[in-house]
Scaffold this active site. Structure first.
Site, PDB file in Angstrom:
ATOM      1  N   GLU A  49       8.743 -13.558  -5.897  1.00 12.71           N
ATOM      2  CA  GLU A  49       8.318 -12.259  -5.946  1.00 12.71           C
ATOM      3  C   GLU A  49       9.495 -10.940  -6.791  1.00 12.71           C
ATOM      4  O   GLU A  49      10.516 -11.382  -6.257  1.00 12.71           O
ATOM      5  CB  GLU A  49       8.436 -12.172  -4.314  1.00 12.71           C
ATOM      6  CG  GLU A  49       6.952 -12.448  -3.292  1.00 12.71           C
ATOM      7  CD  GLU A  49       7.178 -12.083  -2.357  1.00 12.71           C
ATOM      8  OE1 GLU A  49       8.785 -11.617  -1.794  1.00 12.71           O
ATOM      9  OE2 GLU A  49       6.265 -12.480  -1.300  1.00 12.71           O
ATOM     10  N   ASP A  60      11.101  -2.169   4.056  1.00 13.83           N
ATOM     11  CA  ASP A  60      13.004  -2.903   3.567  1.00 13.83           C
ATOM     12  C   ASP A  60      14.098  -3.148   4.606  1.00 13.83           C
ATOM     13  O   ASP A  60      14.000  -1.510   4.510  1.00 13.83           O
ATOM     14  CB  ASP A  60      13.199  -3.083   2.266  1.00 13.83           C
ATOM     15  CG  ASP A  60      11.709  -3.886   1.577  1.00 13.83           C
ATOM     16  OD1 ASP A  60      11.749  -4.834   1.691  1.00 13.83           O
ATOM     17  OD2 ASP A  60      11.365  -3.031   0.535  1.00 13.83           O
TER      18      ASP A  60
END
Length: 261
Positions: A49, A60
């Site tokens: 990824e 995140d």
């Protein structure tokens, strides 16, 4: 059989889940990022990824926030990410490549321009972490026209009926977000994980890979008992934001990937 199908089929035959590792492109530096990704692949990642740095990475935790900030402050852009992707594909034709991004960056670049470019680079798919299922119609037809998988996400907060709608026409794999919260390594696994993954796999037409919180080989093995794939991000990026010399970073990340594999 496309590349993603082939990867999951090979891993099934080998009796293991597919290993996906996330890396923020441009971290620890634009020059070193490609070499770090190459090390991740060499040490055992089946799928990479490739994270597009973004100024407001709301899904995140601290590690990937820091990685994005480092990359952006050193001038990393989506165009430079795509250049890096091209070099990775040339060196690793067998590895699955997923572009991981927030939608704003892709929209500013131009969705048709982007999907054409990704197809030309032989990228396998796109994962847009903040794109709601109901808002995907601007991107999904372009992905399908260019043979790109638009990776769907399901979380513990997804009701059963919505889950079935999300996975009904999924391709590539479904990303199961294991926790309610942001990315980041965690000490334990949610107690409901096995049941949730079992229910999701029962209705998904494609493999299910689980992420958000896997930080060790032990955790990867535990999740892999119930998922077709495991996804690791923050744990792999932690050395990259440590400020250590790059050879130490590369060795630490490579050793982690090997232990996960």
């Amino acid at each position: 059989m496309d590349r993603m199908e082939g990867i999951f089929e090979r891993c099934r035959k080998e009796g293991r889940p597919a290993l996906t590792v996330f890396a923020t492109c441009g971290c620890p530096s634009p020059e070193e990022s490609g070499e770090l990704m190459a090390e991740i692949i060499a040490r055992g990642a089946d799928i990479l990824e490739i994270g597009v740095p973004f100024s407001d990475p709301m899904a995140d935790g601290a590690v990937i926030q820091r990685a994005s900030d480092l990359a952006l402050r050193q001038g990393m852009t989506l165009e430079k990410v795509l250049e890096t992707v091209g070099r990775i594909r040339e060196r690793h034709p067998e590895t699955g490549l997923i572009l991981f991004s927030y939608f704003n960056v892709l929209l500013q670049y131009g969705l048709e321009r982007l999907t054409e470019r990704l197809a030309g680079l032989d990228v396998d798919g796109v994962l847009v972490v903040d794109l709601p299922f109901e808002e995907r119609d601007e991107l999904l037809p372009l992905c399908r026209a260019h043979d790109l998988h638009l990776i769907n996400l399901v979380s513990p907060a997804t009701p059963p009926e919505r889950m079935r709608r999300i996975v009904a026409d999924a391709t590539g794999f479904v990303y199961y977000v294991m926790v309610r919260g942001v990315t980041g390594a965690r000490d334990g696994l949610p107690p409901e994980l096995a049941d949730n993954l079992t229910r999701l796999r029962a209705v998904s037409p494609v493999p299910v890979a689980a992420g958000f919180g896997i930080a060790s080989g032990e955790a990867a093995r535990a999740v892999g008992r119930y998922a077709d794939g495991v996804i690791v991000g923050s744990a792999a990026m932690r050395p990259a934001v440590s400020g250590r010399p790059f050879p130490e970073i590369r060795r630490a990340v490579g050793d982690l990937v090997a232990s996960l594999r």
